[in-house]
Design a protein around this motif. Structure first.
Motif, PDB file in Angstrom:
ATOM      1  N   ARG A  65       0.816  -1.217   0.000  1.00  0.00           N
ATOM      2  CA  ARG A  65       0.000   0.000   0.000  1.00  0.00           C
ATOM      3  C   ARG A  65       0.851   1.270   0.000  1.00  0.00           C
ATOM      4  NH1 ARG A  65      -4.191  -2.029   4.621  1.00  0.00           N
ATOM      5  NH2 ARG A  65      -5.144  -3.653   3.352  1.00  0.00           N
ATOM      6  N   GLY A  66       2.154   1.124  -0.096  1.00  0.00           N
ATOM      7  CA  GLY A  66       3.034   2.282  -0.131  1.00  0.00           C
ATOM      8  C   GLY A  66       3.419   2.807   1.243  1.00  0.00           C
ATOM      9  N   GLU A  67       3.055   2.101   2.283  1.00  0.00           N
ATOM     10  CA  GLU A  67       3.396   2.526   3.638  1.00  0.00           C
ATOM     11  C   GLU A  67       4.654   1.788   4.073  1.00  0.00           C
ATOM     12  OE1 GLU A  67       0.094   1.996   6.297  1.00  0.00           O
ATOM     13  OE2 GLU A  67      -1.318   2.484   4.712  1.00  0.00           O
ATOM     14  N   MET A  68       5.789   2.315   3.710  1.00  0.00           N
ATOM     15  CA  MET A  68       7.046   1.647   4.048  1.00  0.00           C
ATOM     16  C   MET A  68       7.367   1.877   5.516  1.00  0.00           C
ATOM     17  SD  MET A  68       7.862   0.123   1.321  1.00  0.00           S
ATOM     18  CE  MET A  68       9.543  -0.350   1.540  1.00  0.00           C
ATOM     19  N   HIS A  69       7.163   0.884   6.320  1.00  0.00           N
ATOM     20  CA  HIS A  69       7.439   0.957   7.753  1.00  0.00           C
ATOM     21  C   HIS A  69       8.851   0.439   8.024  1.00  0.00           C
ATOM     22  CE1 HIS A  69       3.455   2.071   9.271  1.00  0.00           C
ATOM     23  NE2 HIS A  69       3.023   1.442   8.193  1.00  0.00           N
ATOM     24  N   VAL A  70       9.832   1.178   7.557  1.00  0.00           N
ATOM     25  CA  VAL A  70      11.213   0.782   7.761  1.00  0.00           C
ATOM     26  C   VAL A  70      11.579   1.044   9.211  1.00  0.00           C
ATOM     27  CG1 VAL A  70      13.601   1.236   7.095  1.00  0.00           C
ATOM     28  CG2 VAL A  70      11.799   1.256   5.371  1.00  0.00           C
ATOM     29  N   MET A  71      12.099   0.033   9.860  1.00  0.00           N
ATOM     30  CA  MET A  71      12.518   0.176  11.250  1.00  0.00           C
ATOM     31  C   MET A  71      13.953  -0.310  11.361  1.00  0.00           C
ATOM     32  SD  MET A  71       9.253  -0.919  13.533  1.00  0.00           S
ATOM     33  CE  MET A  71       8.403  -2.103  12.520  1.00  0.00           C
ATOM     34  N   ARG A  72      14.826   0.589  11.733  1.00  0.00           N
ATOM     35  CA  ARG A  72      16.228   0.234  11.918  1.00  0.00           C
ATOM     36  C   ARG A  72      16.544   0.252  13.400  1.00  0.00           C
ATOM     37  NH1 ARG A  72      19.439  -0.582   8.022  1.00  0.00           N
ATOM     38  NH2 ARG A  72      21.280  -0.036   9.225  1.00  0.00           N
ATOM     39  N   SER A  73      17.214  -0.762  13.831  1.00  0.00           N
ATOM     40  CA  SER A  73      17.732  -0.865  15.200  1.00  0.00           C
ATOM     41  C   SER A  73      16.649  -0.892  16.275  1.00  0.00           C
ATOM     42  CB  SER A  73      18.711   0.283  15.471  1.00  0.00           C
ATOM     43  OG  SER A  73      19.732   0.304  14.501  1.00  0.00           O
ATOM     44  N   HIS A  74      15.442  -1.321  15.938  1.00  0.00           N
ATOM     45  CA  HIS A  74      14.391  -1.480  16.938  1.00  0.00           C
ATOM     46  C   HIS A  74      14.442  -2.861  17.579  1.00  0.00           C
ATOM     47  CE1 HIS A  74      11.844   2.140  16.427  1.00  0.00           C
ATOM     48  NE2 HIS A  74      12.422   2.159  15.249  1.00  0.00           N
ATOM     49  N   TYR A  75      14.984  -3.819  16.835  1.00  0.00           N
ATOM     50  CA  TYR A  75      15.000  -5.196  17.302  1.00  0.00           C
ATOM     51  C   TYR A  75      16.414  -5.770  17.236  1.00  0.00           C
ATOM     52  CZ  TYR A  75      10.003  -4.711  16.707  1.00  0.00           C
ATOM     53  OH  TYR A  75       8.719  -4.269  16.788  1.00  0.00           O
ATOM     54  N   ALA A  76      16.643  -6.750  18.073  1.00  0.00           N
ATOM     55  CA  ALA A  76      17.911  -7.476  18.073  1.00  0.00           C
ATOM     56  C   ALA A  76      17.605  -8.959  17.954  1.00  0.00           C
ATOM     57  CB  ALA A  76      18.684  -7.189  19.362  1.00  0.00           C
ATOM     58  N   PHE A  77      18.607  -9.720  17.591  1.00  0.00           N
ATOM     59  CA  PHE A  77      18.416 -11.157  17.492  1.00  0.00           C
ATOM     60  C   PHE A  77      19.462 -11.898  18.308  1.00  0.00           C
ATOM     61  CE2 PHE A  77      21.351 -10.284  14.016  1.00  0.00           C
ATOM     62  CZ  PHE A  77      22.239 -11.346  14.061  1.00  0.00           C
ATOM     63  N   LYS A  78      19.061 -13.090  18.726  1.00  0.00           N
ATOM     64  CA  LYS A  78      19.956 -14.033  19.401  1.00  0.00           C
ATOM     65  C   LYS A  78      19.876 -15.330  18.625  1.00  0.00           C
ATOM     66  CE  LYS A  78      18.100 -13.377  23.630  1.00  0.00           C
ATOM     67  NZ  LYS A  78      17.876 -13.667  25.057  1.00  0.00           N
ATOM     68  N   ASN A  79      20.999 -15.950  18.442  1.00  0.00           N
ATOM     69  CA  ASN A  79      21.043 -17.197  17.704  1.00  0.00           C
ATOM     70  C   ASN A  79      21.750 -18.242  18.558  1.00  0.00           C
ATOM     71  OD1 ASN A  79      20.612 -18.853  15.540  1.00  0.00           O
ATOM     72  ND2 ASN A  79      22.365 -18.126  14.369  1.00  0.00           N
ATOM     73  N   SER A  80      21.096 -19.366  18.761  1.00  0.00           N
ATOM     74  CA  SER A  80      21.710 -20.449  19.514  1.00  0.00           C
ATOM     75  C   SER A  80      21.550 -21.738  18.726  1.00  0.00           C
ATOM     76  CB  SER A  80      21.066 -20.580  20.896  1.00  0.00           C
ATOM     77  OG  SER A  80      19.724 -21.000  20.785  1.00  0.00           O
ATOM     78  N   ARG A  81      22.031 -22.818  19.276  1.00  0.00           N
ATOM     79  CA  ARG A  81      21.924 -24.100  18.583  1.00  0.00           C
ATOM     80  C   ARG A  81      20.483 -24.517  18.355  1.00  0.00           C
ATOM     81  NH1 ARG A  81      25.670 -28.352  21.510  1.00  0.00           N
ATOM     82  NH2 ARG A  81      27.242 -26.861  22.120  1.00  0.00           N
ATOM     83  N   LYS A  82      19.618 -24.190  19.315  1.00  0.00           N
ATOM     84  CA  LYS A  82      18.242 -24.682  19.254  1.00  0.00           C
ATOM     85  C   LYS A  82      17.226 -23.675  18.753  1.00  0.00           C
ATOM     86  CE  LYS A  82      18.879 -28.187  22.738  1.00  0.00           C
ATOM     87  NZ  LYS A  82      18.393 -28.807  23.937  1.00  0.00           N
ATOM     88  N   LYS A  83      17.542 -22.376  18.821  1.00  0.00           N
ATOM     89  CA  LYS A  83      16.521 -21.414  18.384  1.00  0.00           C
ATOM     90  C   LYS A  83      17.122 -20.082  17.963  1.00  0.00           C
ATOM     91  CE  LYS A  83      15.438 -20.361  23.193  1.00  0.00           C
ATOM     92  NZ  LYS A  83      14.386 -20.295  24.186  1.00  0.00           N
ATOM     93  N   PHE A  84      16.312 -19.353  17.240  1.00  0.00           N
ATOM     94  CA  PHE A  84      16.614 -18.002  16.784  1.00  0.00           C
ATOM     95  C   PHE A  84      15.567 -17.111  17.416  1.00  0.00           C
ATOM     96  CE2 PHE A  84      16.000 -14.479  13.846  1.00  0.00           C
ATOM     97  CZ  PHE A  84      17.305 -14.071  13.630  1.00  0.00           C
ATOM     98  N   GLU A  85      15.976 -16.108  18.182  1.00  0.00           N
ATOM     99  CA  GLU A  85      15.037 -15.255  18.899  1.00  0.00           C
ATOM    100  C   GLU A  85      15.163 -13.804  18.443  1.00  0.00           C
ATOM    101  OE1 GLU A  85      14.459 -16.166  23.295  1.00  0.00           O
ATOM    102  OE2 GLU A  85      16.474 -16.963  22.888  1.00  0.00           O
ATOM    103  N   ILE A  86      14.021 -13.121  18.392  1.00  0.00           N
ATOM    104  CA  ILE A  86      13.973 -11.700  18.083  1.00  0.00           C
ATOM    105  C   ILE A  86      13.338 -11.001  19.273  1.00  0.00           C
ATOM    106  CG2 ILE A  86      12.991  -9.939  16.563  1.00  0.00           C
ATOM    107  CD1 ILE A  86      12.890 -12.134  14.371  1.00  0.00           C
ATOM    108  N   GLU A  87      13.964  -9.919  19.703  1.00  0.00           N
ATOM    109  CA  GLU A  87      13.433  -9.166  20.840  1.00  0.00           C
ATOM    110  C   GLU A  87      13.768  -7.688  20.656  1.00  0.00           C
ATOM    111  OE1 GLU A  87      17.134 -10.197  23.847  1.00  0.00           O
ATOM    112  OE2 GLU A  87      15.372 -11.483  23.859  1.00  0.00           O
ATOM    113  N   GLU A  88      13.123  -6.851  21.451  1.00  0.00           N
ATOM    114  CA  GLU A  88      13.405  -5.416  21.359  1.00  0.00           C
ATOM    115  C   GLU A  88      14.848  -5.152  21.730  1.00  0.00           C
ATOM    116  OE1 GLU A  88      10.726  -2.388  22.701  1.00  0.00           O
ATOM    117  OE2 GLU A  88       9.100  -3.863  22.797  1.00  0.00           O
ATOM    118  N   TRP A  89      15.444  -4.191  21.055  1.00  0.00           N
ATOM    119  CA  TRP A  89      16.835  -3.836  21.295  1.00  0.00           C
ATOM    120  C   TRP A  89      16.904  -2.714  22.320  1.00  0.00           C
ATOM    121  CZ3 TRP A  89      21.674  -4.526  21.761  1.00  0.00           C
ATOM    122  CH2 TRP A  89      22.608  -3.509  21.661  1.00  0.00           C
TER     123      TRP A  89
END
Length: 181
Positions: free
Chosen positions: A134-158
Motif C-alpha cells: 500500500r506504499g506505507e514503508m514501515h522501515v525500522m532500523r535498530s528497533h529489534y535485536a536477534f539471538k542465535n543459539s543451537r536450538k533457536k533463533f530469537e527476536i526481541e526489542e533492542w
C-alpha cells in the motif's frame, strides 16, 4: 530442486509439487540464495536471477492461500542492484546485522551474570507485507535485536544495556535531591 537446472524446469517442478499437495501449506525455502558454492555463475547476473525470482513470485501469488516463499541471501556477496531486484520480489524483507566483536565483548561484560541476555546483532525491518504493497514503508532500523543459539533463533526489542558502574554516590545524591523538591 537443483538451482543448476533451467529456470522453467525448476518452476514446473515446484508447481507440480504444489499441485500434488493441494490441501497442505507449502513453504518454499531457499537457504543461501546465490551462494557461489551452489549457484552457477550465470545466476549472478540480472538476466539469470530475475526470471527465477519473478517465476517464484508468480507461483506464490497463484497459490497465495497456501504457499509462502522464504529465502536467505548474504548481502555481502551479492551486487547491490541484484540485491534490490531480489528484495523487490518479496513481500517482506528483514536484514540481520551482526554485532562487531567489540560490541559482543561489551554485551558479554554487561551481562556477565546473565549470559542468556547477550544479543548477537540488530534486525532491521526493510519491508512488511500488506503495508509495503500500500506504499506505507514501515522501515525500522535498530528497533529489534536477534539471538542465535543451537536450538533457536530469537527476536526481541533492542536496548543498550546499562553497565555496572559504581555510581552509588550519584544515585544517592540524585534521590536525596528529589526528596527535597
Amino acid at each position: 530442486v537443483s538451482p543448476n537446472q533451467p529456470i522453467q524446469r525448476i518452476l514446473l517442478q515446484l508447481e507440480q509439487i504444489i499441485q500434488k499437495h493441494d490441501k497442505k501449506l507449502i513453504r518454499l525455502i531457499i537457504p543461501s540464495l546465490l551462494h557461489p558454492a551452489m549457484y552457477p555463475p550465470d545466476s549472478f547476473r540480472l538476466s539469470g536471477i530475475v526470471p527465477l525470482m519473478h517465476g517464484l513470485r508468480s507461483l506464490v501469488k497463484k497459490y497465495e492461500s497456501r504457499c509462502v516463499l522464504i529465502a536467505t541471501v548474504s548481502s555481502d556477496i551479492v551486487d547491490e542492484l541484484v540485491m534490490a531486484q531480489i528484495e523487490a520480489t518479496f513481500d517482506s524483507v528483514i536484514n540481520l546485522e551482526p554485532f562487531s566483536q567489540e560490541m559482543l565483548q561489551f554485551l558479554e561484560k554487561a551481562y556477565k551474570s546473565q549470559p542468556n541476555k547477550v544479543q548477537h546483532g540488530l534486525l532491521h525491518i526493510a519491508k512488511l507485507p500488506v503495508f509495503s504493497d500500500r506504499g506505507e514503508m514501515h522501515v525500522m532500523r535498530s528497533h529489534y535485536a536477534f539471538k542465535n543459539s543451537r536450538k533457536k533463533f530469537e527476536i526481541e526489542e533492542w536496548g543498550i544495556p546499562v553497565g555496572d558502574v559504581d555510581d552509588s554516590s550519584n544515585d544517592q545524591s540524585g534521590s536525596s535531591a528529589h526528596a527535597h523538591e
